[in-house]
Design a protein around this motif. Structure first.
Motif, mmCIF file in Angstrom:
data_model
loop_
_atom_site.group_PDB
_atom_site.id
_atom_site.type_symbol
_atom_site.label_atom_id
_atom_site.label_comp_id
_atom_site.label_asym_id
_atom_site.label_seq_id
_atom_site.Cartn_x
_atom_site.Cartn_y
_atom_site.Cartn_z
ATOM 1 N N LEU A 170 61.604 -21.577 -7.274
ATOM 2 C CA LEU A 170 60.715 -20.448 -7.019
ATOM 3 C C LEU A 170 59.489 -20.927 -6.259
ATOM 4 O O LEU A 170 58.976 -22.027 -6.517
ATOM 5 N N TYR B 86 54.337 -17.447 -7.446
ATOM 6 C CA TYR B 86 54.520 -17.307 -8.892
ATOM 7 C C TYR B 86 53.756 -18.386 -9.648
ATOM 8 O O TYR B 86 54.246 -18.957 -10.622
ATOM 9 N N LEU C 96 53.673 -19.406 -13.818
ATOM 10 C CA LEU C 96 54.879 -19.101 -14.595
ATOM 11 C C LEU C 96 55.179 -20.280 -15.516
ATOM 12 O O LEU C 96 55.427 -21.391 -15.064
ATOM 13 N N TYR D 40 60.489 -18.746 -19.527
ATOM 14 C CA TYR D 40 61.597 -17.926 -19.043
ATOM 15 C C TYR D 40 62.453 -17.550 -20.234
ATOM 16 O O TYR D 40 62.844 -18.405 -21.025
ATOM 17 N N TYR E 283 64.362 -11.744 -12.289
ATOM 18 C CA TYR E 283 63.567 -10.866 -11.435
ATOM 19 C C TYR E 283 62.755 -9.877 -12.270
ATOM 20 O O TYR E 283 61.620 -9.542 -11.930
ATOM 21 N N LEU F 138 59.717 -11.659 -13.394
ATOM 22 C CA LEU F 138 58.776 -11.867 -12.288
ATOM 23 C C LEU F 138 58.029 -10.582 -11.963
ATOM 24 O O LEU F 138 56.816 -10.606 -11.700
ATOM 25 N N ARG F 139 58.733 -9.449 -11.969
ATOM 26 C CA ARG F 139 58.066 -8.176 -11.700
ATOM 27 C C ARG F 139 57.045 -7.851 -12.772
ATOM 28 O O ARG F 139 55.948 -7.347 -12.498
ATOM 29 N N SER G 161 59.130 -9.259 -7.071
ATOM 30 C CA SER G 161 60.261 -10.174 -7.135
ATOM 31 C C SER G 161 60.964 -10.106 -5.787
ATOM 32 O O SER G 161 60.657 -9.229 -4.974
ATOM 33 N N GLU H 104 62.562 -17.361 -3.394
ATOM 34 C CA GLU H 104 63.530 -18.009 -4.273
ATOM 35 C C GLU H 104 64.639 -18.666 -3.464
ATOM 36 O O GLU H 104 65.093 -18.132 -2.456
#
Length: 248
Positions: A144, A149, A152, A155, A162, A165-166, A172, A217
């Motif tokens: 990524l 991002y 981050l 996960y 996605y 991420l949004r 995303s 990505e």
């Protein structure tokens, strides 16, 4: 509707609308801005800002005097929030994912070139293995863009990448390009898949771009015991006394 995220309000509304589009609540066309403003209990300007952002993402198309319509081609790509192994196997709901590693790295010359950035720029690398029952069916390595991002740190394997991420960053990848090829895996990939070195596997390289056409990505999805099935539909027409063949 309760708002409790750190994202600007219009991005929270954007994400809520997008989730409804992906889940099929909205089909071909969005309700009017006045209707959405009342439903979300926010100013019409906030709705307009959210919709304009989705237009920039290619998810929506505005048609003067007719309304705001859903770009089905883009929505199809947004369903690929997850590695391709989850849709290439029978009964994908039976698949589970395990996160192997997640770390901040710097782009080497090869990755920098592929991701259209300078060497040494920040990346976030995720490695995941995908199982069906106890059998390994795929391995995914995702890079990524660390500038898009930044921050981050986690996960959740049970949710789409996605989607997360949004939720966290308001965006995303919205344009996807995938390239599929058969490869003979090296020792590292073979170990991840639990197969022999130099055994054939499918590799799906996915590149995702944001609304500014930046590479957000780069993913390599390796699939064990898979095959490509190509289906063609042929039709013939007679035009001007000549036969034309169309393949789909």
């Amino acid at each position: 509707m309760l708002y409790q995220h750190d994202l600007p309000l219009y991005l929270q509304i954007k994400n809520a609308i997008l989730e409804r589009i992906i889940s099929g609540v909205y089909h071909d066309k969005l309700p009017g801005e006045h209707t959405l403003s009342s439903e979300f209990e926010v100013a019409r300007g906030t709705i307009k800002q959210a919709i304009d952002t989705l237009v920039l993402d290619g998810v929506l198309i505005k048609r003067q005097g007719k309304g705001t319509f859903i770009n089905q081609e883009t929505v199809t790509h947004l369903h690929r929030d997850y590695p391709v192994v989850t849709v290439s196997q029978p009964n994908p709901s039976q698949l589970t994912t395990k996160l192997l590693t997640m770390m901040d790295i710097m782009a080497d010359s090869e990755l920098a070139q592929l991701m259209q950035m300078s060497p040494g720029m920040p990346l976030i690398c995720l490695e995941r293995v995908h199982y069906k029952t106890q059998e390994i069916v795929g391995y995914t390595r995702t890079y990524l863009n660390g500038l898009l991002y930044s921050g981050l740190s986690s996960y959740q394997v049970e949710r789409g990448l996605y989607e997360q991420l949004r939720e966290l960053f308001g965006n995303s990848p919205s344009r996807i390009i995938e390239q599929i090829e058969a490869v003979n895996v090296n020792a590292e990939i073979a170990n991840k898949l639990g197969i022999a070195v130099d055994q054939a596997a499918l590799c799906v390289r996915r590149m995702g771009f944001d609304r500014e056409n930046h590479v957000a990505e780069l993913s390599y999805n390796y699939l064990a015991n898979s095959q490509i099935l190509l289906q063609l539909t042929a039709s013939q027409t007679n035009q001007d006394h000549e036969w034309w063949c169309t393949l789909k």
